[in-house]
Design a protein around this motif. Structure first.
Motif, PDB file in Angstrom:
ATOM      1  N   SER A 194      18.393  -8.084 -46.687  1.00  0.00           N
ATOM      2  CA  SER A 194      18.536  -6.914 -47.539  1.00  0.00           C
ATOM      3  C   SER A 194      19.420  -7.158 -48.751  1.00  0.00           C
ATOM      4  N   LEU A 195      19.927  -8.366 -48.924  1.00  0.00           N
ATOM      5  CA  LEU A 195      20.727  -8.665 -50.109  1.00  0.00           C
ATOM      6  C   LEU A 195      19.874  -8.455 -51.362  1.00  0.00           C
ATOM      7  N   PRO A 196      20.472  -7.938 -52.436  1.00  0.00           N
ATOM      8  CA  PRO A 196      19.675  -7.530 -53.603  1.00  0.00           C
ATOM      9  C   PRO A 196      19.280  -8.654 -54.542  1.00  0.00           C
ATOM     10  N   ASP A 197      19.677  -9.876 -54.265  1.00  0.00           N
ATOM     11  CA  ASP A 197      19.452 -10.976 -55.212  1.00  0.00           C
ATOM     12  C   ASP A 197      17.988 -11.110 -55.626  1.00  0.00           C
ATOM     13  N   ALA A 198      17.108 -11.253 -54.641  1.00  0.00           N
ATOM     14  CA  ALA A 198      15.691 -11.456 -54.950  1.00  0.00           C
ATOM     15  C   ALA A 198      15.090 -10.238 -55.621  1.00  0.00           C
ATOM     16  N   ALA A 199      15.514  -9.043 -55.191  1.00  0.00           N
ATOM     17  CA  ALA A 199      14.977  -7.813 -55.758  1.00  0.00           C
ATOM     18  C   ALA A 199      15.377  -7.650 -57.225  1.00  0.00           C
ATOM     19  N   GLN A 218      27.220  -8.126 -56.352  1.00  0.00           N
ATOM     20  CA  GLN A 218      26.106  -9.006 -55.993  1.00  0.00           C
ATOM     21  C   GLN A 218      24.942  -8.844 -56.973  1.00  0.00           C
ATOM     22  N   MET A 219      24.637  -7.608 -57.331  1.00  0.00           N
ATOM     23  CA  MET A 219      23.550  -7.342 -58.277  1.00  0.00           C
ATOM     24  C   MET A 219      23.880  -7.919 -59.655  1.00  0.00           C
ATOM     25  N   ALA A 220      25.140  -7.734 -60.075  1.00  0.00           N
ATOM     26  CA  ALA A 220      25.553  -8.240 -61.384  1.00  0.00           C
ATOM     27  C   ALA A 220      25.528  -9.765 -61.437  1.00  0.00           C
ATOM     28  N   LYS A 221      25.920 -10.398 -60.340  1.00  0.00           N
ATOM     29  CA  LYS A 221      25.918 -11.865 -60.287  1.00  0.00           C
ATOM     30  C   LYS A 221      24.516 -12.411 -60.540  1.00  0.00           C
TER      31      LYS A 221
END
Length: 409
Positions: free
Chosen positions: A18-23, A49-52
């Protein structure tokens, strides 16, 4: 201990998926920003995490920006962005200062410029410029949290007490365009409710806000009641929104992980929305029904329960759910219930959630502790700490509701 080990495996697997990286990467993959400036504003528990991910993809294109996240949720510098940590679930001075800084960053932009707005749950407290005093807002927020109000009712009220919620931040960005990427933490993904919809037209009404105040018996000062009677923007012409993740993905990943461990699975719902104690009792009843079936079963439910605070203990909805289930599965040696928040924080605690099995009640009784007394005091954290039942993950970098699981070994 095998059920506890399986619970940890299912939880960690679901969170990683569910981490947002790929999304976020997918949402930016084919997005053209033209030649104007890009100002990045990220809010919520998953903001860092999204900003990274966005900084990595847009390498050098971001002119300036800010990340506003919960205390302990930043994982370091992200040049050229400013990193702010602030209060959650109750806003504090840093919430206001960080939000004012975000407003300054989007002032004076032109039509060819873009505000890349990364939104995740928790933004309602973290991103705030109130129309009333901070002390009044903190009091109202605390009363709402204690009342058992669901998140939609809370945000219907909070957006009217704010000059950035309910679509108002998008107005402040004009004439620049806003490209909003949203990680959903609310059942049904209502874009105007996630983080109180700072860049989305508000579908709720003043009448609904006032009805919620009456329903949950919240006392308002005169200026707050007047603010609730002011209508919010119902249309925005400078915003494009993409939704990137939700509890559906969390539950699907948990289910897959359970199947890999050899469980037959059943996903009951991704819209769980009731009192935490009731949900725990319900899962325990299923556990009692099938404990002697001879099958290895995992029953999953995603969503977000609520707690009506009437005690003065420490805990969260997931811990309370697990402890309530412990009463119903007592004595069963092959049954466990666990529940966790995908963001890694359950209520005002350092635990993501709680785990209980057929021995939890006995372990507490041997220490002179009755589960009913603990639940009356909303003190699940300290009780579960005495049985090794706290689930600890630390800040995860995502926030897509909760997952509750019944395991039958």
């Amino acid at each position: 201990m095998s059920l506890r080990t399986d619970a940890e495996t299912i939880m960690q697997t679901a969170i990683r998926a569910s981490l947002p990286d790929a999304a976020v990467a997918k949402a930016l993959e084919h997005k053209g920003f033209g030649k104007g400036k890009i100002i990045l504003v990220a809010i919520g528990k998953a903001a860092w995490q999204m900003a990274k991910t966005a900084v990595g993809i847009l390498d050098g294109r971001i002119s300036a920006g800010i990340v506003i996240t919960k205390y302990g949720h930043s994982k370091g510098a992200l040049p050229p962005l400013e990193i702010w940590e602030a209060g959650h679930p109750v806003p504090d001075e840093n919430s206001l200062k960080a939000t004012q800084r975000a407003i300054e960053l989007v002032q004076g932009l032109q039509e060819e410029d873009t505000v890349l707005f990364l939104i995740s749950g928790g933004g309602s407290a973290l991103f705030e410029k109130p129309l009333i005093s901070l002390q009044e807002l903190q009091s109202i927020t605390s009363d709402l949290l204690a009342s058992g109000a669901d998140i939609v009712s809370m945000n219907t009220i909070r957006k009217r007490l704010s000059s950035v919620k309910g679509g108002k931040f998008a107005h402040l960005c004009a004439p620049a365009k806003v490209y909003a990427i949203v990680l959903s933490d609310i059942i049904g993904d209502p874009l105007d409710m996630i983080a109180s919809g700072p860049a989305y037209p508000d579908s709720s009404t003043c009448e609904e806000a006032l009805a919620a105040i009456r329903k949950f018996k919240i006392q308002l000062p005169a200026d707050a009641e007047q603010a609730l009677r002011e209508e919010t923007p119902k249309a925005l012409d400078n915003v494009e929104t993409v939704i990137t993740g939700s509890v559906t993905e969390l539950a699907a990943a948990g289910r897959q992980a359970a199947e890999k461990l050899g469980y037959e699975t059943c996903l009951l719902t991704t819209s769980l929305n009731c009192q935490a104690k009731e949900a725990g009792s319900f899962l325990a009843a299923i556990g009692r029904q099938y404990a002697s079936s001879g099958k290895k079963l995992a029953v999953l439910a995603g969503g977000e329960t609520v707690v009506h605070l009437h005690g003065h203990g420490k805990g969260g909805r997931n811990q309370e759910m697990a402890l309530a289930a412990a009463e119903g599965i007592a004595g069963l040696d092959n049954v466990a219930v666990f529940s966790f928040g995908s963001d890694g924080t359950d209520g005002p605690t350092d635990a993501a959630g709680g785990f209980a099995d057929g021995y939890t009640k006995q372990q507490l009784a041997e220490q002179g502790i009755a589960i009913s007394d603990v639940l009356d005091q909303n003190d699940a954290y300290h009780a579960l700490a005495k049985t090794g039942g706290l689930l600890i993950t630390g800040a995860t970098g995502t926030n897509v509701n909760d997952l509750s699981v019944l395991l039958i070994g």
